[in-house]
Design an enzyme around this catalytic site. Structure first.
Site, short mmCIF file in Angstrom:
data_model
loop_
_atom_site.label_atom_id
_atom_site.label_comp_id
_atom_site.label_asym_id
_atom_site.label_seq_id
_atom_site.Cartn_x
_atom_site.Cartn_y
_atom_site.Cartn_z
N SER A 36 1.97 -3.24 -7.00
CA SER A 36 0.94 -4.25 -7.27
C SER A 36 1.27 -5.18 -8.43
O SER A 36 0.43 -5.99 -8.83
CB SER A 36 -0.42 -3.59 -7.52
OG SER A 36 -0.82 -2.88 -6.36
N GLN A 72 -0.50 4.01 4.18
CA GLN A 72 -0.14 2.68 3.71
C GLN A 72 -0.34 1.71 4.87
O GLN A 72 0.50 1.61 5.77
CB GLN A 72 1.30 2.68 3.20
CG GLN A 72 1.56 3.75 2.13
CD GLN A 72 1.02 3.38 0.76
OE1 GLN A 72 1.38 2.36 0.19
NE2 GLN A 72 0.11 4.20 0.23
N GLY A 104 8.07 -2.19 -5.11
CA GLY A 104 6.96 -1.29 -4.80
C GLY A 104 5.91 -1.93 -3.90
O GLY A 104 5.92 -3.14 -3.66
N HIS A 105 4.97 -1.10 -3.49
CA HIS A 105 3.93 -1.56 -2.56
C HIS A 105 2.98 -2.55 -3.22
O HIS A 105 2.50 -2.33 -4.32
CB HIS A 105 3.15 -0.42 -1.93
CG HIS A 105 2.65 0.63 -2.87
ND1 HIS A 105 1.83 1.64 -2.45
CD2 HIS A 105 2.85 0.84 -4.18
CE1 HIS A 105 1.55 2.43 -3.46
NE2 HIS A 105 2.15 1.97 -4.51
N GLY A 106 2.73 -3.65 -2.51
CA GLY A 106 1.78 -4.63 -3.00
C GLY A 106 2.32 -5.56 -4.07
O GLY A 106 1.58 -6.37 -4.63
#
Lengths: 327, 327, 327
Positions: free
Chosen positions: C249, C188, C229-231
């Protein structure tokens, strides 16, 4: 690294100018000059067309004209390879004088122990493992090789951890399970065992068993803020998304995929390869290979039909209005 | 300890060889020589038959032939007694020179304060209490006797904690509640009060009140990763399973049992003795003694019938196929 | 401060004895002499009548006879003003010798750094920011002015944080997102950016992006134990209640209001001003301005009708009993 070098090293096809310099990877939207961005699906074509990335990583059938491209069999796998080519992570080594390591602890060579880390009696730490700042490790814990234990993780006594395990910040391993009998605490005298290549997300909790072992087998990946109850067993390679909870003594098979916010009750068995949709509430044992959803859980197709049916009835009711309710 | 001694000390019946040595307790599956395992229910008979435990702890009617047995009126209570006979927990004492204790703090005798603990101004710690490594206690906090505060707990200012309280790793007590007015923060000037014998699970958060008190009465047990909102009151002896959340200013009665992943909205009242099934969403006040489930919550029997009915309709629809949808 | 001074300073009307001394604010139930309590709604009239508060803060139409009152246009806004008049928070300043600050870190004047804080290479901390005991900040993090970072927060490398940001205890910013390809970790390599005036609740996690940025814009307020979450991108002024989770995302618009225990899947878009009821499971993108509930989510009115209908059918079924099931 030049684009052509990247293509060569990962065994992918190059289209366009292979001499451009690539320094990093970003998204289609955020990438700029010197960056490569993955373009995986046609529905992102607009983003790909307007992307300022110097190059795109694509699968077959997504070759945009006039762009510098790396075309890979499996672009998702290629992405990991490219990241590993372009980025490096310095290996942390050495023991901070601002840590507190018990004299009876056995610390292998090439270990990193950061500031304000506490390491209790008889702890063992394997070679190449990093224990970041603020981690607290109670007595008799064994940690394997090349693990990364991020800041402020707490590991209670007697926990056994394999090799290449990653524990993200705030993880708690081995806290007492939730067990009371007639209002009195049942002392939790079991332990936690984590296999190799286990990864556990930030602030997730894995409780120690009341008796025996809470076992997480090799290659299990658990996301943030999950709750793994006392005495749970999780089979090899199972994936658990964020905010899911598994009740005490439940057994999860191998290769199970558990969506986010799933709750699984205590003392049941989930077979190998089961897939559980997000927000499912699992109330009984599930045979191998099933795909389930809903609360209480059912076959995912039944659940889908059920909600379609219900919302359709509700919409009809809306047309007919309140007369019917009076009638 | 010999099996016959265990039987005598807990006042249970011995069957078989009382001279065997018992060193620990484990599960039917994991127990080996020198261990006793509880066998509570007929459905685990196969496990009991194949168990390698040297002895079994059973209730009446579960006496397996040919095994060394302790037969107890209430085997679950007996288990707690046996654990307390066989295991001992060393009492931690002393103040680590690697901690930071304010000069105005009043620390009773026989307290343990671990490494990297911060204790703020005017904090009081009662006799026999353990404050493990990495705990941070803000000013004016009072903690009673014989508490166990595990590593990396954070306790914000003005919190009052009773006797025999257990806070598991990563617990946060007294963080600001979630209160905004027209996008501006409402300063949270209330506090948190925890009664005696309260136990709070790893990474659970109990917010301070905006005004007044967030109150958790005696004997309340809260599992991991729960969220207790600002100004909530929880009555004596209530149990709350993992990942449940209670909205601000809601009052929970005495002896309430709350399953896992339950959400209870703000500003309502849950009567004494209510039982709330896992994953319930409680949207209105609930009178004493009710058993509820579903979202929005309803009587548990209605909820059960509702899902049975819905899934049955969906299954029927499956037979009839899509023609009907077009029709 | 005298009641009449309070009324003057906040521009509100005084009824009763303006000379009484007010020292604090509490609730109707808990307030005593010297305290003022807010009385916002008629349904709390009984509590207001029996309150021992020396004065009440009310809106128009709630003027109780015989009580000392402050009558405000908007009593909720007035409450914030009164709290700010009566309470003061000491500004913490200075760097503890028991912290560990890298020599390459740039620490502005008037910063507070508490005990057992770790600050990595090239970190920047803006003027007036407080970093409380036990916080761990990895390398290359930039934190703006007047932030409050409470105890035991962990901030991973490369995170950018604006001004006036509050991170409550146990928050984790920038841990790795949950990303695997064929069982292998996707490194990541993105980061997290938090705008100005962001407030994040205790033990909440905001993952770093796999690629690019996890972005939380100005004025976003996130409650305890949430998972971002990521993004993910979250637009200005959005509010997220406790235990909600947003998948990787996903883009959340501006001014969105998200209730507690909401799950939002990955890779979708939630339009500006959307309101999402507690416990909703959002499975597809949502256009601006919608009010939704249920799982899968639907218009809140449809969802309400659906559950009313379903529970009504279940209740009917109860009367008719099991004959029908057999028939």
């Amino acid at each position: 690294m030049r684009l052509k070098e990247i293509a060569e090293k990962i065994g992918a096809r190059l289209i366009g100018d292979g001499n451009i310099e690539i320094k990093g990877v970003s998204t289609l939207e955020e990438a700029g000059p010197g960056e490569i961005a993955p373009y995986y699906r046609k529905r992102f074509m607009e983003l790909a067309l307007s992307s300022k990335a110097s190059a795109l990583l694509v699968g077959k059938g997504l070759e945009l004209e006039g762009r510098n491209l790396i075309v890979a069999e499996n672009p998702r796998v290629a992405l990991v390879e490219i990241i590993n080519l372009l980025y490096s992570w310095k290996k942390l080594r050495g023991i901070s004088p601002k840590s507190s390591v018990s004299s009876s602890a056995r610390i292998s060579p090439n270990v990193f122990i950061g500031n304000f880390v506490f390491i209790g009696e008889n702890v063992e730490i394997g070679e190449g493992t990093e224990i970041h700042s603020g981690v607290k490790i109670y007595e008799n814990v064994k940690i394997g090789k090349n693990c990364k234990i991020y800041s402020n993780v707490v590991i209670r006594e007697d926990t056994l951890i394999g090799n290449n395990v990653i524990l993200h910040p705030g993880v708690v391993i081995g806290a007492d399970g939730f067990g009371f009998e007639q209002g009195k605490k049942i002392p939790q005298v079991g332990k936690v065992v984590l296999g190799d290549n286990v990864e556990i997300g930030a602030n997730t909790c894995v409780d120690r068993a009341a008796l025996g072992t809470t076992l997480i087998e090799d290659d299990v990946k658990i996301d943030n803020l999950c709750q793994i109850g006392h005495g749970v067993k999780i089979g090899k390679g199972t994936l658990i998304a964020g905010m899911s909870a598994i009740g005490g003594s439940t057994k999860i098979g191998k290769g199970v995929v558990i969506g986010g916010m799933v709750g699984i009750r205590d003392n049941i068995e989930i077979g190998d390869g089961v897939m559980i949709a997000a927000k499912t509430g699992v109330t009984k044992s599930v045979p191998p290979g099933k795909i389930i959803s809903g609360y209480p859980h059912t076959d995912i197709n039944i659940w889908r039909k059920a909600v379609v049916l219900l919302y359709r009835l509700a919409r009809k009711g809306e047309g007919e209005g309140k007369d019917k309710e009076k009638g």
